[in-house]
Design an enzyme around this catalytic site. Structure first.
Site, PDB file in Angstrom:
ATOM      1  CD  GLU A   1      -0.664   8.877   0.491  1.00  0.00           C
ATOM      2  OE1 GLU A   1      -1.679   8.215   0.711  1.00  0.00           O
ATOM      3  OE2 GLU A   1      -0.180   9.036  -0.638  1.00  0.00           O
TER       4      GLU A   1
ATOM      5  CB  SER B   1      -1.210  -0.423   3.873  1.00  0.00           C
ATOM      6  OG  SER B   1      -0.304  -0.637   2.807  1.00  0.00           O
TER       7      SER B   1
ATOM      8  CG  ASN C   1      -4.985   7.917  -5.124  1.00  0.00           C
ATOM      9  OD1 ASN C   1      -5.397   8.161  -6.258  1.00  0.00           O
ATOM     10  ND2 ASN C   1      -3.692   7.779  -4.839  1.00  0.00           N
TER      11      ASN C   1
ATOM     12  N   GLY D   1       0.740   0.867  -0.764  1.00  0.00           N
ATOM     13  CA  GLY D   1       0.520  -0.297  -1.623  1.00  0.00           C
ATOM     14  C   GLY D   1       1.346  -1.513  -1.225  1.00  0.00           C
TER      15      GLY D   1
ATOM     16  CE  LYS E   1      -2.435   3.890  -5.127  1.00  0.00           C
ATOM     17  NZ  LYS E   1      -1.096   3.662  -4.612  1.00  0.00           N
TER      18      LYS E   1
ATOM     19  CG  HIS F   1       0.225   9.809  -4.800  1.00  0.00           C
ATOM     20  ND1 HIS F   1       1.061   8.760  -5.055  1.00  0.00           N
ATOM     21  CD2 HIS F   1      -0.741   9.339  -3.966  1.00  0.00           C
ATOM     22  CE1 HIS F   1       0.622   7.683  -4.405  1.00  0.00           C
ATOM     23  NE2 HIS F   1      -0.469   8.016  -3.731  1.00  0.00           N
TER      24      HIS F   1
ATOM     25  CD  GLU G   1       1.274   5.483  -6.656  1.00  0.00           C
ATOM     26  OE1 GLU G   1       0.307   5.880  -7.327  1.00  0.00           O
ATOM     27  OE2 GLU G   1       1.165   4.670  -5.716  1.00  0.00           O
TER      28      GLU G   1
HETATM   29  C1  PEP Z   1      -2.346   5.879  -1.960  1.00  0.00           C
HETATM   30  O1  PEP Z   1      -2.682   5.560  -3.080  1.00  0.00           O
HETATM   31  O2  PEP Z   1      -2.157   7.070  -1.701  1.00  0.00           O
HETATM   32  C2  PEP Z   1      -2.187   4.836  -0.954  1.00  0.00           C
HETATM   33  C3  PEP Z   1      -1.920   5.173   0.284  1.00  0.00           C
HETATM   34  O3  PEP Z   1      -2.341   3.540  -1.369  1.00  0.00           O
HETATM   35  P1  PEP Z   1      -2.627   2.242  -0.440  1.00  0.00           P
HETATM   36  O4  PEP Z   1      -3.762   2.616   0.473  1.00  0.00           O
HETATM   37  O5  PEP Z   1      -2.984   1.166  -1.408  1.00  0.00           O
HETATM   38  O6  PEP Z   1      -1.371   1.977   0.326  1.00  0.00           O
END
Ligand code: PEP
Length: 250
Positions: free
Chosen positions: A166, A212, A9, A172, A11, A94, A96
């Site tokens: 998630e 992460s 992803n 992040g 983003k 998501h 975000e």
């Molecule tokens: C994500 O963007 O869904 C995500 C899990 O980001 P990261 O792997 O950077 O934590």
């Protein structure tokens, strides 16, 4: 048998030129079988991805879409247009998008229907905040998000779809849920699907962990019974890191 998924992803990162450079770097290096490699990218990069995926074992995902196929919806992306372009998946819900763009469970459910109607598959995200986890409310919250997201979706369609757990506190932040914490919640989600549908559907739906994930921890996460893959932000942006993730079985 559920085929594992590693889904990037990106983003709101990478322009079409940078996308081209990434694709050149992974060309000919993706595993032919045993894992489904997916890249989720900004809308402006999807044309390059869908062309690349015609010759390479890469599936493609949009990071969002609207729930109507066409019309006066300035700035939105049509699921029908994404499907016409050859997209395989759309990431929806998501954290975000929920946090910064006010996306609700109802929107996510409408988007899931629109995506399936257009012959793509949704990657439905869910996850709790740190406060919810510390208050012992994580399971109730996450299973509620899933119940709302899948309303009216047939068992056959859900079995082909993907869910991504998630935890918001792990996205992040460099703070990964332990493999046991991730497994525990992914198992709860699978049980919720079994109670809403049936054991067969719950057994087929692929449930990813995100937060992460990186080459150093992917193997342990993937060793857990219910975890079928990773939705990966930061560590999917670099070609070498993405290749290491998709080759986690080696
Ligand atoms: C994500 O963007 O869904 C995500 C899990 O980001 P990261 O792997 O950077 O934590």
């Amino acid at each position: 048998m559920r085929t594992p998924i590693i889904a990037g992803n990106w983003k709101m990162n990478k322009n079409p030129q940078e996308t081209q450079e990434f694709l050149e770097a992974i060309k000919g290096k993706l595993p032919e079988s045993g894992v489904e490699a997916i890249i989720g990218a900004p809308a402006i990069d999807l044309n390059a991805l869908t062309w690349f995926s015609k010759d390479e074992p890469l599936k493609t995902a949009a990071e969002n879409c609207y729930f109507e196929d066409a019309g006066a919806f300035t700035g939105e992306t049509s699921p029908k247009a994404l499907s016409d372009m050859g997209l395989d998946y759309v990431i929806i819900g998501h954290s975000e998008r929920r946090q910064y763009f006010g996306e609700t469970d109802e929107d996510i459910n409408k988007k899931a229907h629109a995506i399936l109607k257009n012959n793509m598959l949704p990657i439905i995200c869910c996850g709790e905040t740190l406060e919810q986890r510390e208050a012992g409310k994580a399971e109730e919250w996450v299973t509620g998000q899933i119940e709302n997201a899948v309303k009216g979706i047939s068992a056959d369609d859900l079995a082909k779809s993907v869910i991504a757990y998630e935890p918001i506190w792990a996205i992040g932040t460099g703070k990964t849920a332990t493999a046991d914490q991730a497994q525990e919640m992914v198992h709860v989600i699978r049980e919720k699907i079994a109670s809403l549908y049936d054991a067969d559907t719950a057994d087929k739906v692929r449930i990813l962990y995100g937060g992460s994930v990186k080459p150093a921890n992917v193997k342990e996460l993937m060793s857990k019974e219910d975890i079928d893959g990773g939705l990966v932000g930061g560590a999917s942006m670099d070609p070498e890191s993405f290749l290491a993730l998709v080759n986690f079985q080696k």
